[in-house]
Design an enzyme around this catalytic site. Sequence first.
Site, PDB file in Angstrom:
ATOM      1  CG  ASP A 145      -2.170   0.674   1.153  1.00 19.37           C
ATOM      2  OD1 ASP A 145      -2.205   1.700   0.471  1.00 19.37           O
ATOM      3  OD2 ASP A 145      -3.147   0.194   1.770  1.00 19.37           O
ATOM      4  CG  ASP A 158      -4.038   5.737   1.068  1.00 14.28           C
ATOM      5  OD1 ASP A 158      -4.942   4.982   1.444  1.00 14.28           O
ATOM      6  OD2 ASP A 158      -3.854   6.879   1.540  1.00 14.28           O
ATOM      7  CD  GLU A 203      -8.687   5.022  -1.061  1.00 16.56           C
ATOM      8  OE1 GLU A 203      -9.580   4.835  -0.227  1.00 16.56           O
ATOM      9  OE2 GLU A 203      -7.678   5.701  -0.800  1.00 16.56           O
ATOM     10  CG  HIS A 242      -8.631  -0.737   5.022  1.00 17.37           C
ATOM     11  ND1 HIS A 242      -8.371  -0.832   3.666  1.00 17.37           N
ATOM     12  CD2 HIS A 242      -8.210   0.491   5.393  1.00 17.37           C
ATOM     13  CE1 HIS A 242      -7.808   0.284   3.258  1.00 17.37           C
ATOM     14  NE2 HIS A 242      -7.696   1.108   4.285  1.00 17.37           N
ATOM     15  CG  ASP A 243     -10.853   2.826   4.159  1.00 19.29           C
ATOM     16  OD1 ASP A 243     -10.277   2.790   5.256  1.00 19.29           O
ATOM     17  OD2 ASP A 243     -10.296   3.142   3.089  1.00 19.29           O
TER      18      ASP A 243
END
Length: 564
Positions: A108, A210, A267, A341-342
């Site tokens: 990431d 990210d 993302e 994970h969000d």
Amino acid sequence: MSGSVEPQSESALKWWQKTIAYEIYVKSYKDSDGDGTGDLNGITSELDHLKELGVGAVWLTPCYASPQADNGYDIADYYSIDPAYGTMEDMDTLIAEAKARDIRIVMDLVFNHTSNENEWFIESRQSKDNDKSDWYIWADPKEDGSAPTNWRSIFGGSAWEFDEGRGQYYLHTFLPEQPDLNWANPEVRKAVTDVAGFWVDKGVGGFRMDAITYIKKPEIFADGEPDAGDGMVGIHSMTANTDGILDYLHEFKASVQEGTDIFTVGEANGVSAADLDKWVGDDGVFDMVFEFGLVNIDLPDENNWCETRDWSLQEFRSFFKDSLAAADGAGGWFPVFLENHDQPRSIDHYLPGNGDRTARGKALATLLLTMRGTPFIMQGEELGYVNVDWPSIDDYNDISTKNHYEFALGEGYSEEEAMDGVHHFSRDSARTPVQWDASENAGFTTGKPWLPVYPDYTVYNRESEKADPDSVLNFYLTLSKLRRALPELTDGDYEEIMPDNQNIVAYTRSKGNAKVTVLINFTDGEAEYDPGYVKDGKCIMSTCSGEKKGILRPYEAVIYEEQP
Ligand code: GLC
Ligand code: MG
């Protein structure tokens, strides 16, 4: 050179298009040393499960040195591993052990911002004229001393933080502990490229980029029209996808990716099907992007978890149809994901209600593993996890959850309404420790878990689900095998069918003469459809026994194979 035509390879797809990806929230996967925090050696010890699941790419949430203000998305040093997670040797071992199983590790890369404890920032804040003074976004106060603009950070509160030393504000799209890098500075672009190169040299298989749509800031910083009672405007509407952002990313792609076999997935909040041709494929900047259209289907305003909207299955299906067509049209590829994970757990997000959670988990698994694109499974999704609903805000860890709660109270919502929003959207739901068995702490740790284990672990854990032929886990294992056995599930075209059906998601996947039809009932009642769609089909998979053409039981999913 002979004039003959080379035989077509079996599939022109790249390795990462043919595999299944799996997201590991490192802090919560498996603790090897009893400190209550998941770690790299914990992951290495459990790689065989991922192999069995057909996983070929494992995306690790950030495990670099970090003060953990945002659980690692605040990076203090991109070149070292946080001691809580292990050492660089542990990382080398993980990469090698994964490779030995044909699994590539995906890092990431958090490059919109660093931690405020990163040496780059520590130097930058020293003065207005040091070597790194321009590595972050600094601006003078307004005449009255207040912040340069009225932008609200994504996690709440002003996006500007005053620094006494410089007498200036710095910008943070997320937390004050996450100052934004200044990509307009070529030295910054070189520094992040070097970081990526370091990890490519380590043998990783790809990068998840990210918050990448925020890296380019507008030329002029100006107030926006307030969008809430706090007088501020969400920073997203002021800085996301600013013109020129793609130039930076083309430069990054050319210097990092060329000549390698890695993939990138951005993302990309704010990027939709209509923009995909610029973002993915031959002329794009990434191999894939995570769009937000689906995950925000019930959330009209990301700042406000208390206002949700009803959505139709038509909209849900359109997301896939439009994005697949756009990604294909651009020569790009689509990452299929229902969770990360969000996000809330998908069972509660897309199939809310009291229906059988195992049936709901299987319905969504069918979609995830038979859609065209690379599926990304979030850890625990394959075990059918649901949202946590802890009673008090103090039970929650995630800083964004706490800030959303405060925002709601500030906007006049009641405590109960604010907690409803938390129960529905908190990021902690996706972050609770993985439940390995029914022993204390679900076998995650011998110490005290950093985040409580969800109490349902005595029933929903890996060991018990492995032993239960009807579990969500065994369903994932079966579907994964099916996906690997039928090339049309990987490579085949996607076509939506029954576009007017209000209850069923249905599509075909076809390649040459091979064709399967997938039907998923999204409701807790029986759903009818025209059996003509599957008249020549042989049922090769069903989540209920005794399937019947023309009717689906609650949450039933079926796959028919066309007989030639
Ligand atoms: C991304 C991450 C999220 C993080 C944020 C700031 O959205 O997925 O977890 O908090 O960026 O880095
Ligand atoms: Mg540990």
